[in-house]
Design a protein around this motif. Structure first.
Motif, PDB file in Angstrom:
ATOM      1  N   VAL A 174       0.850  -1.191   0.000  1.00  0.00           N
ATOM      2  CA  VAL A 174       0.000   0.000   0.000  1.00  0.00           C
ATOM      3  C   VAL A 174       0.890   1.249   0.000  1.00  0.00           C
ATOM      4  O   VAL A 174       1.844   1.322   0.767  1.00  0.00           O
ATOM      5  CB  VAL A 174      -0.909   0.017   1.251  1.00  0.00           C
ATOM      6  N   VAL A 175       0.568   2.183  -0.883  1.00  0.00           N
ATOM      7  CA  VAL A 175       1.274   3.464  -0.887  1.00  0.00           C
ATOM      8  C   VAL A 175       0.270   4.562  -0.548  1.00  0.00           C
ATOM      9  O   VAL A 175      -0.811   4.623  -1.135  1.00  0.00           O
ATOM     10  CB  VAL A 175       1.947   3.746  -2.251  1.00  0.00           C
ATOM     11  N   LEU A 176       0.616   5.354   0.439  1.00  0.00           N
ATOM     12  CA  LEU A 176      -0.288   6.417   0.892  1.00  0.00           C
ATOM     13  C   LEU A 176       0.418   7.754   0.685  1.00  0.00           C
ATOM     14  O   LEU A 176       1.539   7.937   1.146  1.00  0.00           O
ATOM     15  CB  LEU A 176      -0.586   6.174   2.373  1.00  0.00           C
ATOM     16  N   ASN A 177      -0.237   8.637  -0.045  1.00  0.00           N
ATOM     17  CA  ASN A 177       0.382   9.926  -0.347  1.00  0.00           C
ATOM     18  C   ASN A 177      -0.484  11.064   0.174  1.00  0.00           C
ATOM     19  O   ASN A 177      -1.703  10.999   0.125  1.00  0.00           O
ATOM     20  CB  ASN A 177       0.585  10.056  -1.865  1.00  0.00           C
ATOM     21  N   ARG A 254      -5.127  16.128   1.203  1.00  0.00           N
ATOM     22  CA  ARG A 254      -5.976  15.024   0.786  1.00  0.00           C
ATOM     23  C   ARG A 254      -5.091  13.785   0.759  1.00  0.00           C
ATOM     24  O   ARG A 254      -3.929  13.861   0.373  1.00  0.00           O
ATOM     25  CB  ARG A 254      -6.495  15.346  -0.620  1.00  0.00           C
ATOM     26  N   ILE A 255      -5.655  12.692   1.237  1.00  0.00           N
ATOM     27  CA  ILE A 255      -4.906  11.442   1.244  1.00  0.00           C
ATOM     28  C   ILE A 255      -5.336  10.623   0.031  1.00  0.00           C
ATOM     29  O   ILE A 255      -6.536  10.509  -0.248  1.00  0.00           O
ATOM     30  CB  ILE A 255      -5.227  10.623   2.518  1.00  0.00           C
ATOM     31  N   ARG A 256      -4.370  10.096  -0.706  1.00  0.00           N
ATOM     32  CA  ARG A 256      -4.735   9.140  -1.759  1.00  0.00           C
ATOM     33  C   ARG A 256      -3.929   7.864  -1.560  1.00  0.00           C
ATOM     34  O   ARG A 256      -2.781   7.913  -1.094  1.00  0.00           O
ATOM     35  CB  ARG A 256      -4.587   9.734  -3.161  1.00  0.00           C
ATOM     36  N   ILE A 257      -4.570   6.754  -1.899  1.00  0.00           N
ATOM     37  CA  ILE A 257      -3.988   5.456  -1.546  1.00  0.00           C
ATOM     38  C   ILE A 257      -3.975   4.536  -2.765  1.00  0.00           C
ATOM     39  O   ILE A 257      -4.992   4.382  -3.442  1.00  0.00           O
ATOM     40  CB  ILE A 257      -4.824   4.796  -0.423  1.00  0.00           C
ATOM     41  N   GLY A 258      -2.811   3.972  -3.028  1.00  0.00           N
ATOM     42  CA  GLY A 258      -2.697   2.966  -4.090  1.00  0.00           C
ATOM     43  C   GLY A 258      -2.439   1.612  -3.460  1.00  0.00           C
ATOM     44  O   GLY A 258      -1.594   1.499  -2.563  1.00  0.00           O
ATOM     45  N   CYS A 280      -1.609   4.906  -7.204  1.00  0.00           N
ATOM     46  CA  CYS A 280      -1.792   6.060  -6.307  1.00  0.00           C
ATOM     47  C   CYS A 280      -1.669   7.360  -7.118  1.00  0.00           C
ATOM     48  O   CYS A 280      -2.449   8.293  -6.951  1.00  0.00           O
ATOM     49  CB  CYS A 280      -0.744   6.000  -5.200  1.00  0.00           C
ATOM     50  N   ASP A 281      -0.687   7.375  -8.039  1.00  0.00           N
ATOM     51  CA  ASP A 281      -0.474   8.567  -8.868  1.00  0.00           C
ATOM     52  C   ASP A 281      -1.627   8.817  -9.830  1.00  0.00           C
ATOM     53  O   ASP A 281      -1.914   9.958 -10.178  1.00  0.00           O
ATOM     54  CB  ASP A 281       0.838   8.438  -9.664  1.00  0.00           C
ATOM     55  N   ILE A 282      -2.266   7.727 -10.252  1.00  0.00           N
ATOM     56  CA  ILE A 282      -3.401   7.883 -11.166  1.00  0.00           C
ATOM     57  C   ILE A 282      -4.503   8.725 -10.493  1.00  0.00           C
ATOM     58  O   ILE A 282      -5.227   9.458 -11.148  1.00  0.00           O
ATOM     59  CB  ILE A 282      -3.913   6.495 -11.616  1.00  0.00           C
ATOM     60  N   LEU A 283      -4.568   8.645  -9.163  1.00  0.00           N
ATOM     61  CA  LEU A 283      -5.611   9.384  -8.434  1.00  0.00           C
ATOM     62  C   LEU A 283      -5.308  10.876  -8.290  1.00  0.00           C
ATOM     63  O   LEU A 283      -6.124  11.629  -7.790  1.00  0.00           O
ATOM     64  CB  LEU A 283      -5.762   8.800  -7.026  1.00  0.00           C
ATOM     65  N   LYS A 284      -4.106  11.247  -8.716  1.00  0.00           N
ATOM     66  CA  LYS A 284      -3.661  12.625  -8.497  1.00  0.00           C
ATOM     67  C   LYS A 284      -4.670  13.644  -9.021  1.00  0.00           C
ATOM     68  O   LYS A 284      -4.938  14.649  -8.367  1.00  0.00           O
ATOM     69  CB  LYS A 284      -2.312  12.826  -9.186  1.00  0.00           C
TER      70      LYS A 284
END
Lengths: 567, 113
Positions: A174-177, A254-258, A280-284
């Motif tokens: 899981v990557v959380l940005n 904002r948190i986004r998670i891949g 995760c980057d796709i959610l940017k």
């Protein structure tokens, strides 16, 4: 090479705590050749010595049964002490029960009584000091000082260790940005930014504890989590959302998670997290979703996108981009009259073949590369207009696409001006297509820019009308010269009465605005007839022609010129 | 004066004791001299006679550690015996055992003098 070995010749200090002077002397005699030795005759004296200058001690050798304060209490006090807890303790005892109890309390090792051979005692002391020093070095190198989470290198090393012994267990990467984290630093200061990171670390630690995992801070605002596999991430996401409500400056971030679920154990763990990071980057740019899951298609898509981005400049240089022209026909003057064309880009990629603009234009719009590409198309189109003027003695009008990214590029006006001047083109024949959505996004600023373009002599076509969300009220105040109806209207208009009525309404609006209308995506004769009846001025679509390379398009020009002669 | 030979004859494992002192005979003999004057011997005697088994255990336990480290085997064995009885708070007459220990200590003390 172990760096501690390099400093092995530095004498460490050990503290011998025993109420019996004879024991202290025997042990002191054994250790004094290798260590500086201090003595304490009971637990209280030991704690006083440690609290006074604890950091100088590398080891405590502790008797258990002593008056005033026994050895067990000393261990507990040392372990509870913020600084002293890092000093290893070896207990000296003759009883098995005491060994077990002291090890459980946190003793590093034990020495039996009567004492073993001096060599054994020395070896045990040396080993424990080395282990402890290594542990402390590792502890500082292994953790991020701000959050206390693992550093990236150690995180992957721990994964390697975990996988060695438990390869069968299903795991998720899981990557959380934290999107826009820099804003917190900029708006509220670095200290507040650090607070946010610590707060999020608290959430992450709760997650890793719940899911038998561990985590690291891999970049300033990005965390990697190695977790037991979860089939469903609903509870996971709800938990984060709930906890995020209490985060300082929640509205700024904002948190986004891949998530890469059930990772493939045959590939490198770094790749697991690359995959999670990719999704995760796709959610940017997608504010509707907070979590995305890796799948092969998505990953291949992102790799493909990456290739396109990397290849773009080279493709321009190597003339892999080709401009095609799709004709626009007037339909209201008794014949189908070739009026103009839209310049459309095509990419003949040596690796992927002909790539649809639908694949690369949105991509280049996202990262700003579209500006280079559009500029290339403008130059090509202008050059083509000049060639056709020389060949056919006509100024054949061509429309080019202008992205919202282009409009805010500082050299936008100069660039356009230079292009039309260098090819001696009348700007009224160089039409600029701007999508409706561009107007909606930046209405005031854009209106100003469009007005300036019109003042320079350009004509503006509002592209994809009906696909955006401009209100009727707004439409009346927007500057444009031609309206291009979104092709979805045309495709749907024969489906049912409602869709047909919608096209009629659009046509009424256009009539009210008093501008010509172009219907795009027209493929059938019946569509042409309907649009003609409704008063549509121009038609663009496969019914007349697909986009053509210049040499093929010339046949259409020649046919038109022939027809004009015969009128 | 107490010597290694006397201690050997008495039954001490001086080889082991000297090994713990890294062969330092002077230190070893100094410590043997010191243990003969250890107040825990008197404590053991007094506390057992008073029935303070817990206190007596602490005294015997301390002696056990020291005597073991010096490998004064005969007296060490007796102290081990009484220590385990006291640890279990065994309700027996300790005077016999204490007497044996005291006599052994006195013997060592006489060598020392």
């Amino acid at each position: 090479m172990n760096k501690l070995e390099n400093i092995r010749n530095v004498k460490r200090r050990v503290l011998i705590v025993d109420d019996e002077i004879i024991n202290r002397e025997i042990l002191g005699n054994i250790l004094s050749a290798d260590y500086d030795v201090s003595f304490a005759e009971d637990g209280i004296a030991a704690m006083e010595a440690l609290e006074e200058e604890g950091s100088i001690y590398s080891l405590v050798l502790l008797d258990l049964l002593m008056p005033k304060m026994d050895g067990f209490e000393v261990i507990e006090k040392i372990r509870a002490h913020e600084v002293l807890k890092n000093i290893p303790v070896i207990v000296m005892t003759s009883e098995k029960d005491a060994e077990v109890k002291s090890i459980k309390l946190g003793a590093a090792d034990f020495i039996t009584k009567p004492y073993d051979y001096p060599e054994v005692i020395l070896a045990r002391c040396e080993r424990i000091i080395e282990l402890s020093e290594n542990k402390n070095v590792i502890k500082y190198a292994a953790t991020d000082t701000l959050t206390g989470l693992y550093t990236k290198d150690f995180f992957f090393e721990y994964i390697r260790q975990a996988e060695l012994f438990n390869k069968e267990a299903a795991r998720d990467a899981v990557v959380l940005n934290i999107t826009r984290f820099h804003l917190v630093n900029e708006l509220y200061g670095r200290e507040e930014g650090d607070n946010v990171l610590r707060f999020i670390t608290g959430i992450i630690l709760d997650i890793t504890e719940k899911n038998s995992g561990f985590a690291c801070r891999s970049e300033a605002d990005t965390f990697c989590l190695y977790l037991s596999h979860l089939d469903d991430y609903d509870d996971f996401l709800s938990f984060i959302k709930k906890r995020m409500r209490d985060i300082p400056h929640a509205s700024s971030i904002r948190i986004r998670i891949g998530v890469y679920q059930n990772v493939d154990k045959d590939i490198n763990p770094h790749t697991w997290f690359d995959r999670a990071r990719t999704v995760c980057d796709i959610l940017k740019n997608d504010y509707t979703k907070q979590i995305a899951f890796y799948n092969n298609n998505l990953y291949e898509q992102s790799i493909f996108n990456e290739c396109l981005i990397n290849d773009m400049q080279q493709a321009i240089d190597k003339k892999q981009f080709v401009v095609y022209y799709q004709p626009k026909y007037g339909i209201q003057n008794g014949r189908y009259e070739l009026k103009s064309a839209e310049a459309l880009i095509r990419w003949e990629n040596p690796q992927y073949g002909l790539i649809s603009p639908g694949l690369f234009i949105p991509l280049f719009e996202q990262n700003g590369l579209i500006q280079k590409l559009d500029s290339f198309v403008w130059e090509e189109a202008a050059s083509q207009m000049e060639k056709w003027r020389e060949k056919y003695a006509i100024d054949f009008p061509i429309s080019v696409n202008v992205s919202r990214v282009d409009i805010f590029y500082p050299e936008f006006f100069n660039n356009l001006k230079n292009i039309i001047e260098s090819h001696q083109i009348d700007p009224k024949n160089f039409m600029l297509e701007v999508t409706e959505s561009a107007y909606v996004d930046n209405v005031e600023e854009l209106v100003e820019i469009i007005e300036k373009l019109r003042d320079m002599g350009f004509r503006i076509e509002m592209d994809d009308f009906g696909s955006g969300y401009s209100s009727l009220n707004m439409i009346t105040s927007l500057p444009f010269d031609v309206l291009k109806m979104d092709m979805k209207f045309i495709r749907n208009m024969q489906k049912d009465e409602k869709s047909m009525r919608l096209v009629e309404i659009v046509m009424d609006i256009v009539k009210f605005l008093g501008v010509p209308v172009i219907a795009e995506g027209v493929e059938e004769e019946e569509q042409v007839n309907i649009l003609k009846k409704l008063g549509c001025d121009l038609i663009q679509g496969y019914y007349f022609s697909k986009p053509l390379p210049p040499d093929e398009f010339e046949k259409l020009i020649e046919k038109e010129l022939e027809e004009r002669k015969n009128i | 004066m107490i010597t290694i030979d006397i201690l050997n004859e008495w039954g001490a494992d001086t080889t082991e004791g000297l090994t713990r002192c890294i062969g330092n005979e002077e230190l070893y003999l100094k410590l043997v001299n010191a243990v003969t004057k250890d107040p825990n011997f008197d404590k053991l005697k007094t506390l057992t006679s008073e029935g303070d088994l817990k206190g007596a255990f602490e005294a015997s336990h301390a002696l056990k550690g020291v005597l073991g480290n010096l490998s004064l085997t005969p007296i060490y064995k007796k102290v081990c015996e009484i220590t385990e009885l006291l640890r279990a708070e065994t309700d027996i007459d300790y005077s016999g055992l204490v007497k044996e220990i005291t006599e052994m200590r006195d013997q060592l003390l006489s060598y020392a003098e």
